[in-house]
Design a protein around this motif. Structure first.
Motif, PDB file in Angstrom:
ATOM      1  N   ASP A  58      -0.258  -3.051  -1.525  1.00  0.00           N
ATOM      2  CA  ASP A  58      -1.602  -2.488  -1.644  1.00  0.00           C
ATOM      3  C   ASP A  58      -1.590  -1.112  -0.982  1.00  0.00           C
ATOM      4  O   ASP A  58      -1.146  -0.968   0.162  1.00  0.00           O
ATOM      5  CB  ASP A  58      -2.618  -3.394  -0.958  1.00  0.00           C
ATOM      6  CG  ASP A  58      -2.614  -4.806  -1.533  1.00  0.00           C
ATOM      7  OD1 ASP A  58      -2.646  -4.930  -2.763  1.00  0.00           O
ATOM      8  OD2 ASP A  58      -2.572  -5.773  -0.741  1.00  0.00           O
ATOM      9  N   VAL A  59      -2.056  -0.104  -1.701  1.00  0.00           N
ATOM     10  CA  VAL A  59      -1.996   1.280  -1.214  1.00  0.00           C
ATOM     11  C   VAL A  59      -3.411   1.825  -1.086  1.00  0.00           C
ATOM     12  O   VAL A  59      -4.184   1.824  -2.056  1.00  0.00           O
ATOM     13  CB  VAL A  59      -1.167   2.166  -2.174  1.00  0.00           C
ATOM     14  CG1 VAL A  59      -1.116   3.602  -1.648  1.00  0.00           C
ATOM     15  CG2 VAL A  59       0.249   1.598  -2.329  1.00  0.00           C
ATOM     16  N   ASP A 102       1.707  -4.754   3.050  1.00  0.00           N
ATOM     17  CA  ASP A 102       2.478  -5.837   2.452  1.00  0.00           C
ATOM     18  C   ASP A 102       1.491  -6.849   1.862  1.00  0.00           C
ATOM     19  O   ASP A 102       0.623  -7.359   2.570  1.00  0.00           O
ATOM     20  CB  ASP A 102       3.332  -6.495   3.542  1.00  0.00           C
ATOM     21  CG  ASP A 102       3.999  -7.777   3.081  1.00  0.00           C
ATOM     22  OD1 ASP A 102       4.181  -7.955   1.861  1.00  0.00           O
ATOM     23  OD2 ASP A 102       4.333  -8.603   3.958  1.00  0.00           O
ATOM     24  N   PRO A 103       1.596  -7.166   0.560  1.00  0.00           N
ATOM     25  CA  PRO A 103       0.631  -8.083  -0.053  1.00  0.00           C
ATOM     26  C   PRO A 103       0.737  -9.514   0.449  1.00  0.00           C
ATOM     27  O   PRO A 103      -0.168 -10.325   0.230  1.00  0.00           O
ATOM     28  CB  PRO A 103       0.958  -7.999  -1.545  1.00  0.00           C
ATOM     29  CG  PRO A 103       2.385  -7.594  -1.590  1.00  0.00           C
ATOM     30  CD  PRO A 103       2.592  -6.687  -0.415  1.00  0.00           C
ATOM     31  N   ILE A 147       8.435  -3.971   5.993  1.00  0.00           N
ATOM     32  CA  ILE A 147       7.027  -3.921   6.379  1.00  0.00           C
ATOM     33  C   ILE A 147       6.511  -5.338   6.143  1.00  0.00           C
ATOM     34  O   ILE A 147       6.173  -5.707   5.020  1.00  0.00           O
ATOM     35  CB  ILE A 147       6.241  -2.904   5.546  1.00  0.00           C
ATOM     36  CG1 ILE A 147       6.891  -1.521   5.633  1.00  0.00           C
ATOM     37  CG2 ILE A 147       4.772  -2.842   6.004  1.00  0.00           C
ATOM     38  CD1 ILE A 147       6.401  -0.545   4.578  1.00  0.00           C
ATOM     39  N   GLY A 148       6.533  -6.166   7.178  1.00  0.00           N
ATOM     40  CA  GLY A 148       6.280  -7.577   6.975  1.00  0.00           C
ATOM     41  C   GLY A 148       7.368  -8.160   6.107  1.00  0.00           C
ATOM     42  O   GLY A 148       8.560  -8.104   6.428  1.00  0.00           O
ATOM     43  N   GLU A 149       6.985  -8.716   4.941  1.00  0.00           N
ATOM     44  CA  GLU A 149       7.947  -9.274   3.998  1.00  0.00           C
ATOM     45  C   GLU A 149       8.316  -8.276   2.895  1.00  0.00           C
ATOM     46  O   GLU A 149       9.121  -8.603   2.010  1.00  0.00           O
ATOM     47  CB  GLU A 149       7.358 -10.542   3.368  1.00  0.00           C
ATOM     48  CG  GLU A 149       7.041 -11.636   4.380  1.00  0.00           C
ATOM     49  CD  GLU A 149       6.405 -12.850   3.732  1.00  0.00           C
ATOM     50  OE1 GLU A 149       6.675 -13.095   2.532  1.00  0.00           O
ATOM     51  OE2 GLU A 149       5.628 -13.541   4.409  1.00  0.00           O
ATOM     52  N   LEU A 150       7.753  -7.080   2.958  1.00  0.00           N
ATOM     53  CA  LEU A 150       7.979  -6.068   1.930  1.00  0.00           C
ATOM     54  C   LEU A 150       9.225  -5.249   2.253  1.00  0.00           C
ATOM     55  O   LEU A 150       9.368  -4.730   3.361  1.00  0.00           O
ATOM     56  CB  LEU A 150       6.754  -5.151   1.845  1.00  0.00           C
ATOM     57  CG  LEU A 150       6.808  -3.958   0.882  1.00  0.00           C
ATOM     58  CD1 LEU A 150       6.838  -4.440  -0.571  1.00  0.00           C
ATOM     59  CD2 LEU A 150       5.596  -3.039   1.116  1.00  0.00           C
ATOM     60  N   THR A 151      10.105  -5.115   1.282  1.00  0.00           N
ATOM     61  CA  THR A 151      11.304  -4.303   1.451  1.00  0.00           C
ATOM     62  C   THR A 151      11.005  -2.847   1.108  1.00  0.00           C
ATOM     63  O   THR A 151      10.395  -2.550   0.085  1.00  0.00           O
ATOM     64  CB  THR A 151      12.433  -4.816   0.540  1.00  0.00           C
ATOM     65  OG1 THR A 151      12.714  -6.176   0.861  1.00  0.00           O
ATOM     66  CG2 THR A 151      13.694  -3.978   0.718  1.00  0.00           C
ATOM     67  N   ALA A 152      11.448  -1.947   1.979  1.00  0.00           N
ATOM     68  CA  ALA A 152      11.295  -0.512   1.738  1.00  0.00           C
ATOM     69  C   ALA A 152      12.645   0.158   1.929  1.00  0.00           C
ATOM     70  O   ALA A 152      13.522  -0.360   2.626  1.00  0.00           O
ATOM     71  CB  ALA A 152      10.270   0.079   2.692  1.00  0.00           C
ATOM     72  N   MET A 172       8.539   1.652  -1.487  1.00  0.00           N
ATOM     73  CA  MET A 172       8.059   0.391  -0.937  1.00  0.00           C
ATOM     74  C   MET A 172       7.651  -0.498  -2.111  1.00  0.00           C
ATOM     75  O   MET A 172       6.570  -0.347  -2.673  1.00  0.00           O
ATOM     76  CB  MET A 172       6.876   0.649  -0.004  1.00  0.00           C
ATOM     77  CG  MET A 172       7.184   1.629   1.117  1.00  0.00           C
ATOM     78  SD  MET A 172       5.740   2.035   2.123  1.00  0.00           S
ATOM     79  CE  MET A 172       6.435   3.318   3.202  1.00  0.00           C
ATOM     80  N   GLY A 173       8.558  -1.382  -2.527  1.00  0.00           N
ATOM     81  CA  GLY A 173       8.291  -2.176  -3.717  1.00  0.00           C
ATOM     82  C   GLY A 173       8.194  -1.290  -4.944  1.00  0.00           C
ATOM     83  O   GLY A 173       9.099  -0.506  -5.233  1.00  0.00           O
ATOM     84  N   ASP A 174       7.067  -1.383  -5.655  1.00  0.00           N
ATOM     85  CA  ASP A 174       6.893  -0.582  -6.876  1.00  0.00           C
ATOM     86  C   ASP A 174       6.169   0.729  -6.614  1.00  0.00           C
ATOM     87  O   ASP A 174       5.681   1.367  -7.542  1.00  0.00           O
ATOM     88  CB  ASP A 174       6.142  -1.388  -7.939  1.00  0.00           C
ATOM     89  CG  ASP A 174       4.649  -1.501  -7.655  1.00  0.00           C
ATOM     90  OD1 ASP A 174       4.241  -1.389  -6.471  1.00  0.00           O
ATOM     91  OD2 ASP A 174       3.874  -1.696  -8.616  1.00  0.00           O
ATOM     92  N   ALA A 175       6.114   1.157  -5.343  1.00  0.00           N
ATOM     93  CA  ALA A 175       5.402   2.382  -4.971  1.00  0.00           C
ATOM     94  C   ALA A 175       6.339   3.321  -4.225  1.00  0.00           C
ATOM     95  O   ALA A 175       7.034   2.905  -3.291  1.00  0.00           O
ATOM     96  CB  ALA A 175       4.192   2.054  -4.099  1.00  0.00           C
TER      97      ALA A 175
END
Length: 295
Positions: free
Chosen positions: A13-14, A31-32, A141-146, A163-166
């Protein structure tokens, strides 16, 4: 296709925060799957003529993070900005998190340490930052891979953070009708910038791209989000298959006509220190230098 570890299934979420004084867009990236977040390219407010610093823009971000009960893990600087001052240490002091930038910050520190006649007490090893990123470095970032992509050309330390798809491209690219960043700062290079843009455009076509700046060309409303596909097709400087030779010629001629950014002198002194002011004098007063005929 990119050689980097892209995971388009992770969709953060951005949340954008536009600063009209510097036309900068800062971001909170969440992180969603957890309450963890990062802040990208924060802004510290300065009234340069009056010598006053305030934190309205940063406070808006801090309030947002607190109200949404988020946990700040990273404060990302895409590069050493020459047009706004970073608020990273101000936000870090209130919310925590690590401040990160590209490892070539050391080149920038060496260059502008000389321009501003900094003494030996100014460290040129990047140690003002908590993390120095190399090309391809990953983080969480939490569970989000960057991960960080080295995309120099505007400055030697420019990084695109995916960061994911962003992807957060800093000044490497602008919206399709805005083109690209200048390449005439010390350590900049138009040919290198073109190559870096091609790295960004090698990401998946549907990758969301988030700009650091927008100036509303031709009076359109301010915008900050596009995609790799849109940039490939429509970017006025690199889209439609423009060659490196065409880009370098255009960029070099265009840069020769540009004035220096309004806030370049305070911005560089602060941002090469990870957003900190130069050391106070013995009476606790802070000063910024104005080097004459150095830029």
């Amino acid at each position: 296709m990119s050689d980097y570890p892209v995971n388009m299934g992770e969709k953060p979420d951005v949340f954008p925060f536009f600063d009209p004084d510097t036309n900068t867009i800062s971001y909170v990236v969440k992180d969603p799957n957890s309450r963890s977040c990062a802040v990208v390219d924060s802004v510290m407010d300065i009234n340069y003529a009056g010598g006053r610093i305030t934190y309205d823009h940063a406070d808006e971000i801090i309030d947002f993070i607190r109200k949404n009960e988020l946990d700040l893990e990273w404060l990302i600087e895409t590069h050493v900005h020459a047009d706004h001052l970073s608020a990273a240490p101000y936000i870090q002091d209130r919310l925590g998190g690590k401040i990160g930038i590209g490892r070539n910050i050391m080149i920038v520190q060496e260059t502008f340490g000389k321009v501003f006649n900094e003494g030996t007490e100014f460290r040129r090893d990047g140690s003002q930052f908590d993390r120095l990123f190399d090309d391809g470095d990953t983080y969480r970032i939490g569970e989000l891979t960057a991960f960080a992509m080295h995309t120099p050309g505007h400055t030697p330390a420019c990084m695109t953070h995916v960061m994911g798809d962003a992807a957060f491209v800093g000044d490497t690219l602008f919206m399709p009708d805005g083109g690209s960043a200048r390449a005439d700062f010390p350590g900049g290079d138009a040919g290198t910038l073109y190559d870096s843009i091609q790295k960004v455009l090698s990401l998946p076509a549907e990758m969301r791209l988030f700009m650091c700046h927008d100036y509303g060309p031709e009076g359109r409303e301010i915008a900050w989000e596009t995609t790799v596909a849109e940039e490939k097709s429509n970017n006025i400087h690199v889209g439609g298959g423009k060659t490196k030779e065409e880009f370098v010629k255009m960029r070099t001629e265009r840069d020769a006509q540009l004035d220096l950014p309004r806030l370049i002198l305070p911005s560089l002194q602060v941002n090469m220190r990870a957003g900190a002011l130069p050391p106070a004098d013995k009476d606790g007063r802070y000063f910024l230098k104005v080097p004459i005929n150095q830029l």
